[in-house]
Write a protein that holds these residues in place. Sequence first.
Motif, mmCIF file in Angstrom:
data_model
loop_
_atom_site.group_PDB
_atom_site.id
_atom_site.type_symbol
_atom_site.label_atom_id
_atom_site.label_comp_id
_atom_site.label_asym_id
_atom_site.label_seq_id
_atom_site.Cartn_x
_atom_site.Cartn_y
_atom_site.Cartn_z
ATOM 1 N N VAL A 64 0.856 -1.190 0.000
ATOM 2 C CA VAL A 64 0.000 0.000 0.000
ATOM 3 C C VAL A 64 0.893 1.240 0.000
ATOM 4 N N PHE A 65 0.653 2.121 -0.971
ATOM 5 C CA PHE A 65 1.405 3.351 -1.132
ATOM 6 C C PHE A 65 0.462 4.522 -0.850
ATOM 7 N N MET A 66 0.716 5.256 0.209
ATOM 8 C CA MET A 66 -0.169 6.348 0.603
ATOM 9 C C MET A 66 -0.077 7.507 -0.374
ATOM 10 N N GLU A 67 -1.234 8.130 -0.624
ATOM 11 C CA GLU A 67 -1.314 9.289 -1.515
ATOM 12 C C GLU A 67 -1.386 10.599 -0.729
ATOM 13 N N GLY A 68 -1.431 10.520 0.569
ATOM 14 C CA GLY A 68 -1.507 11.701 1.429
ATOM 15 C C GLY A 68 -1.318 11.273 2.867
ATOM 16 N N ASN A 69 -1.621 12.153 3.776
ATOM 17 C CA ASN A 69 -1.423 11.881 5.192
ATOM 18 C C ASN A 69 -2.720 11.360 5.830
ATOM 19 N N TYR A 70 -3.182 10.210 5.338
ATOM 20 C CA TYR A 70 -4.443 9.628 5.809
ATOM 21 C C TYR A 70 -4.198 8.285 6.492
ATOM 22 N N PHE A 71 -3.102 8.184 7.222
ATOM 23 C CA PHE A 71 -2.702 6.922 7.820
ATOM 24 C C PHE A 71 -3.765 6.350 8.758
ATOM 25 N N GLN A 72 -4.352 7.185 9.595
ATOM 26 C CA GLN A 72 -5.355 6.713 10.544
ATOM 27 C C GLN A 72 -6.586 6.164 9.809
ATOM 28 N N ASN A 73 -7.042 6.883 8.777
ATOM 29 C CA ASN A 73 -8.184 6.406 7.994
ATOM 30 C C ASN A 73 -7.875 5.051 7.363
ATOM 31 N N MET A 74 -6.666 4.949 6.788
ATOM 32 C CA MET A 74 -6.260 3.715 6.119
ATOM 33 C C MET A 74 -6.217 2.558 7.114
ATOM 34 N N GLU A 75 -5.588 2.772 8.244
ATOM 35 C CA GLU A 75 -5.459 1.707 9.233
ATOM 36 C C GLU A 75 -6.822 1.255 9.748
ATOM 37 N N GLN A 76 -7.723 2.191 9.992
ATOM 38 C CA GLN A 76 -9.063 1.831 10.448
ATOM 39 C C GLN A 76 -9.795 1.006 9.395
ATOM 40 N N LYS A 77 -9.691 1.402 8.138
ATOM 41 C CA LYS A 77 -10.378 0.688 7.056
ATOM 42 C C LYS A 77 -9.813 -0.724 6.906
ATOM 43 N N ILE A 78 -8.507 -0.845 6.928
ATOM 44 C CA ILE A 78 -7.876 -2.154 6.763
ATOM 45 C C ILE A 78 -8.286 -3.100 7.884
ATOM 46 N N MET A 79 -8.411 -2.590 9.092
ATOM 47 C CA MET A 79 -8.778 -3.437 10.237
ATOM 48 C C MET A 79 -10.213 -3.968 10.151
ATOM 49 N N GLU A 80 -11.009 -3.446 9.252
ATOM 50 C CA GLU A 80 -12.395 -3.909 9.083
ATOM 51 C C GLU A 80 -12.479 -5.238 8.343
ATOM 52 N N TYR A 81 -11.440 -5.640 7.653
ATOM 53 C CA TYR A 81 -11.492 -6.819 6.782
ATOM 54 C C TYR A 81 -10.981 -8.066 7.497
ATOM 55 N N THR A 82 -11.856 -9.065 7.634
ATOM 56 C CA THR A 82 -11.477 -10.305 8.303
ATOM 57 C C THR A 82 -10.552 -11.171 7.439
ATOM 58 N N GLU A 83 -10.467 -10.866 6.158
ATOM 59 C CA GLU A 83 -9.600 -11.637 5.267
ATOM 60 C C GLU A 83 -8.121 -11.272 5.434
ATOM 61 N N ILE A 84 -7.837 -10.259 6.212
ATOM 62 C CA ILE A 84 -6.452 -9.831 6.396
ATOM 63 C C ILE A 84 -5.825 -10.626 7.530
ATOM 64 N N ASP A 85 -4.723 -11.301 7.191
ATOM 65 C CA ASP A 85 -4.022 -12.150 8.151
ATOM 66 C C ASP A 85 -2.897 -11.405 8.866
ATOM 67 N N GLU A 86 -2.196 -10.543 8.135
ATOM 68 C CA GLU A 86 -1.082 -9.801 8.699
ATOM 69 C C GLU A 86 -1.106 -8.384 8.124
ATOM 70 N N PHE A 87 -0.670 -7.427 8.938
ATOM 71 C CA PHE A 87 -0.722 -6.018 8.532
ATOM 72 C C PHE A 87 0.478 -5.309 9.152
ATOM 73 N N TYR A 88 1.368 -4.791 8.299
ATOM 74 C CA TYR A 88 2.602 -4.184 8.759
ATOM 75 C C TYR A 88 2.762 -2.771 8.216
ATOM 76 N N LYS A 89 3.237 -1.877 9.047
ATOM 77 C CA LYS A 89 3.708 -0.571 8.583
ATOM 78 C C LYS A 89 5.195 -0.789 8.315
ATOM 79 N N VAL A 90 5.649 -0.397 7.114
ATOM 80 C CA VAL A 90 7.011 -0.722 6.702
ATOM 81 C C VAL A 90 7.750 0.512 6.212
#
Length: 133
Positions: A64-90
């Motif tokens: 995931v490549f951010m297009e702006g400073n919306y990190f909190q929005n992105m993280e909240q949205k990603i956490m909604e998906y049960t199909e996600i097994d691992e999630f890393y800030k890199v």
Amino acid sequence: MDELDKKIIQLLKEDSQLTNKEIGSKIHLTGQAVGKRILNLKDEKVIESYTIKVNYANKQFIRVFMEGNYFQNMEQKIMEYTEIDEFYKVSGHACYVVVAHFEQQHLNDFIEAISKWARCSVDTVVKDKFKMR
């Protein structure tokens, strides 16, 4: 961590349901000695938890490549998906790496949902080379 600890970890990675006695018989230690070593590995945070590995039909590595400073929005949205097994800030080119097991339509929905804040690159696993050993 010595070679015996490494062997214990490898055996637990292969089958986390092995008893201390079963592990001990494979590495020539008593079950009690194995138990003590496992407790030390937990205390030292080398072993965080025991888990299972589910063999899903699909697996993706999504950068995931951010297009702006919306990190909190992105993280909240990603956490909604049960199909996600691992999630890393890199660090590096991408801002996040997601390991998921989406069916194709849900993958499309996920990409569309995060596209208001980021662009992404999806690599889909076609063969697990680790299982071929």
